[in-house]
Design a protein around this motif. Sequence first.
Motif, PDB file in Angstrom:
ATOM      1  N   THR A 232       2.122  11.767   1.045  1.00 47.21           N
ATOM      2  CA  THR A 232       2.646  10.506   1.556  1.00 47.21           C
ATOM      3  C   THR A 232       3.804  10.026   0.684  1.00 47.21           C
ATOM      4  O   THR A 232       3.738  10.116  -0.549  1.00 47.21           O
ATOM      5  N   ILE A 233       4.862   9.515   1.331  1.00 49.18           N
ATOM      6  CA  ILE A 233       5.970   8.915   0.587  1.00 49.18           C
ATOM      7  C   ILE A 233       5.534   7.497   0.209  1.00 49.18           C
ATOM      8  O   ILE A 233       5.433   6.612   1.062  1.00 49.18           O
ATOM      9  N   THR A 234       5.223   7.298  -1.052  1.00 43.44           N
ATOM     10  CA  THR A 234       4.697   6.001  -1.489  1.00 43.44           C
ATOM     11  C   THR A 234       5.797   4.994  -1.770  1.00 43.44           C
ATOM     12  O   THR A 234       5.551   3.789  -1.762  1.00 43.44           O
ATOM     13  N   SER A 235       6.994   5.487  -2.048  1.00 44.39           N
ATOM     14  CA  SER A 235       8.129   4.578  -2.227  1.00 44.39           C
ATOM     15  C   SER A 235       9.405   5.339  -1.924  1.00 44.39           C
ATOM     16  O   SER A 235       9.503   6.538  -2.192  1.00 44.39           O
ATOM     17  N   PHE A 236      10.366   4.633  -1.337  1.00 41.83           N
ATOM     18  CA  PHE A 236      11.653   5.252  -1.031  1.00 41.83           C
ATOM     19  C   PHE A 236      12.713   4.163  -1.221  1.00 41.83           C
ATOM     20  O   PHE A 236      12.767   3.190  -0.471  1.00 41.83           O
ATOM     21  N   PHE A 237      13.508   4.325  -2.279  1.00 40.91           N
ATOM     22  CA  PHE A 237      14.508   3.307  -2.570  1.00 40.91           C
ATOM     23  C   PHE A 237      15.486   3.185  -1.396  1.00 40.91           C
ATOM     24  O   PHE A 237      15.903   4.196  -0.823  1.00 40.91           O
ATOM     25  N   PRO A 238      15.888   1.970  -1.069  1.00 42.53           N
ATOM     26  CA  PRO A 238      16.843   1.779   0.040  1.00 42.53           C
ATOM     27  C   PRO A 238      18.150   2.539  -0.164  1.00 42.53           C
ATOM     28  O   PRO A 238      18.792   2.933   0.807  1.00 42.53           O
ATOM     29  N   THR A 239      18.514   2.747  -1.431  1.00 42.54           N
ATOM     30  CA  THR A 239      19.748   3.485  -1.735  1.00 42.54           C
ATOM     31  C   THR A 239      19.585   4.981  -1.506  1.00 42.54           C
ATOM     32  O   THR A 239      20.573   5.726  -1.517  1.00 42.54           O
ATOM     33  N   GLY A 240      18.344   5.453  -1.344  1.00 46.43           N
ATOM     34  CA  GLY A 240      18.095   6.863  -1.091  1.00 46.43           C
ATOM     35  C   GLY A 240      18.145   7.746  -2.314  1.00 46.43           C
ATOM     36  O   GLY A 240      17.870   8.947  -2.222  1.00 46.43           O
ATOM     37  N   HIS A 241      18.447   7.199  -3.498  1.00 47.08           N
ATOM     38  CA  HIS A 241      18.644   8.041  -4.681  1.00 47.08           C
ATOM     39  C   HIS A 241      17.330   8.445  -5.357  1.00 47.08           C
ATOM     40  O   HIS A 241      17.331   9.330  -6.214  1.00 47.08           O
ATOM     41  N   ALA A 242      16.213   7.816  -4.995  1.00 47.63           N
ATOM     42  CA  ALA A 242      14.941   8.119  -5.659  1.00 47.63           C
ATOM     43  C   ALA A 242      13.789   7.829  -4.707  1.00 47.63           C
ATOM     44  O   ALA A 242      13.875   6.943  -3.849  1.00 47.63           O
ATOM     45  N   LEU A 243      12.722   8.602  -4.883  1.00 50.50           N
ATOM     46  CA  LEU A 243      11.535   8.372  -4.061  1.00 50.50           C
ATOM     47  C   LEU A 243      10.281   8.741  -4.847  1.00 50.50           C
ATOM     48  O   LEU A 243      10.312   9.571  -5.763  1.00 50.50           O
ATOM     49  N   GLY A 244       9.196   8.085  -4.473  1.00 45.99           N
ATOM     50  CA  GLY A 244       7.894   8.397  -5.036  1.00 45.99           C
ATOM     51  C   GLY A 244       7.054   9.108  -3.994  1.00 45.99           C
ATOM     52  O   GLY A 244       7.072   8.731  -2.806  1.00 45.99           O
ATOM     53  N   PHE A 245       6.318  10.139  -4.435  1.00 46.10           N
ATOM     54  CA  PHE A 245       5.569  10.967  -3.497  1.00 46.10           C
ATOM     55  C   PHE A 245       4.180  11.223  -4.062  1.00 46.10           C
ATOM     56  O   PHE A 245       4.027  11.529  -5.250  1.00 46.10           O
ATOM     57  N   THR A 246       3.159  11.073  -3.243  1.00 49.27           N
ATOM     58  CA  THR A 246       1.786  11.343  -3.671  1.00 49.27           C
ATOM     59  C   THR A 246       1.185  12.417  -2.778  1.00 49.27           C
ATOM     60  O   THR A 246       1.144  12.258  -1.548  1.00 49.27           O
ATOM     61  N   THR A 247       0.730  13.508  -3.393  1.00 51.14           N
ATOM     62  CA  THR A 247       0.143  14.595  -2.607  1.00 51.14           C
ATOM     63  C   THR A 247      -1.261  14.212  -2.155  1.00 51.14           C
ATOM     64  O   THR A 247      -1.851  13.238  -2.639  1.00 51.14           O
TER      65      THR A 247
END
Length: 629
Positions: free
Chosen positions: A526-541
């Motif tokens: 699951t994508i737990t966070s996705f910065f609006p700028t698109g430069h970084a994201l958090g992902f949890t398996t």
Amino acid sequence: MTEKYQALAETIIEKVGGKENINSLAHCITRLRFKLKDEALADTDFLKNMEGIVTVMQSGGQYQVVIGNHVTDVYDTILGLGVSKVSENPAPAKKQNPFDAFIDIVSSIFTPVLGLLCATGMIKGFASMFLSIGWLSDQSGTFIILNALGDSLFYFFPIFLGYTAAEKFKLNHFVGMAIGASLLHPTIGSINALEPLFTIFGGSFMESPIHATFLGVPVILMDYASSVVPILIATYVGSKIEKGFSKIIPDVIKMFALPLLTLLCIVPLTFIVIGPIATWVSQLIGSGFLAIYDLSPVVSGVILGGFWQIMVIFGLHWGIIPIALNNLAIYGQDTLLSLIVPASFAQIGVVLALMLRTKDKKTKTLAFPAFISGVFGITEPAIYGITLPKKWPFIYSCIGAAVGGAITGGTRTLNFVSGGLGIFELPSYVDPKNGINHSFYMCLLAMIVAFIVGFALEFFLFKEEVKPVEAAPAHPINHTKLSSPIEGQVIPLSQINDEAFASELLGVGVAIESTDGRVVAPADGTITSFFPTGHALGFTTDEGIELLIHIGLDTVQLEGKHFTTFAKQGEKVKAGQLLLEYDVESIKKAGYDLTSPVVITNPKDFLDIIINEEDTISLSEELFTIVLS
């Protein structure tokens, strides 16, 4: 032998090239660590795909077979099949830099006696405390027995180190002990009570009275009790002598002839050459520090305080002690000893901080008794058992000691008697004529400041290798693999220009120099966070592994320009699914570094994390292997 793991153990032995290809075997919390004569003989691909093995790593001269939390059972089973921990014919070690080589030697030699070192250090410290506060008399049987017990390791240190150094240098263990025992034999010390036969090197710093000769060669005697360096050098040289003799002595007499000839060579050589050289180097250092003190007390405090513990390790501190004692005898006061008092407090400050910060149970167990004995001035358990093997904690303690030495040096702090150790050194700074004055207060201040500096450096700069808690009882391996979400060149986090990532404050992982401008899901999750700028994201398996993917450095300033997202926060995705695209060339032209950290932000939740050490990686390749339990 554990029958449950016998088939696995037998296959591992076979696939690493057989018993004859194994130089040594050790294990950590999840891995068997082999040193092989020829790693090319090992069938790495077979082992990687074998049930019961997570993966295989080849790093730092070790062939590491990652087993999981039942590694101890597999290790014991392999030993039960006739594999030795250490081979008698080890392959040449990979070249290390001098400092790392020294640390490796110290760790190998002192680790076996760490527990005893802590225990005897605490006993000696408490005996000194009871004597200082008047609970015991130095004539009481209780004190005499406790003091003897506390001194048992320190006084006879050369014998203990003769054994452990012999293990390291591949010398007959009992020959190593015999060398140490020879250095401590009471008749050797009694020779110095005789009238000198003559004096050599008269008029120089090497001037020495000669009380005895060996086959006509002058012998310069020194006190070897509690010493370290002479026995280590003697054991190392003795191992070379023994190896040479073993090639020429017939097997029929080798049992007694080999130790006989080795001892006849190395023991006189130690008395004639090794001991005197150590003495002269000590005298040179002592004279040098006197000259520096006359030039600048502050500079001498920084140098002597900062390097004191290093000098103790090498036995070079004996060049300072006689000068200080001579000053006390002649003038009734001394300045040199005050420069070194803060060292033990900087050391225990570091140890306390390490004990509070570390999650490693072994370190915590060793740190407490080392701290207690250090309070009473017995710092060997802390130095040899904890800070020196970890490098940076030892350096922090030297910095704290240097600061404390600058205080006592700059204030020309005086001590008036040769008193106790550690906290019980304070009474030595009470002026017999004028009572408590600035020397007492400055000594106390230096102790406190050195402690605070050492504590603060270790506490705030603490960095620990990811180590799991003790494994649960053996059960089948539970691990998972994550593919790389980015394609490109793999770079260690420590080498990137971002302190938060480089220091692993944000997690454990790597950085990838992106080449194709795509980010895909490394696993189902699951994508737990996705910065609006698109430069970084958090992902949890789905297994609970939390991943942070950060495209480039400072790219948040682009405010989303050149980034196109294909998923949104909260969305469940499949492995390999496209999450993000970005224009590599445009971002580089804008002046941004596309080195992209990919880190696991919850590493302490897992037993082990193995990182692919290849230079480049593609989207289909495995980046991490995570041992879940």
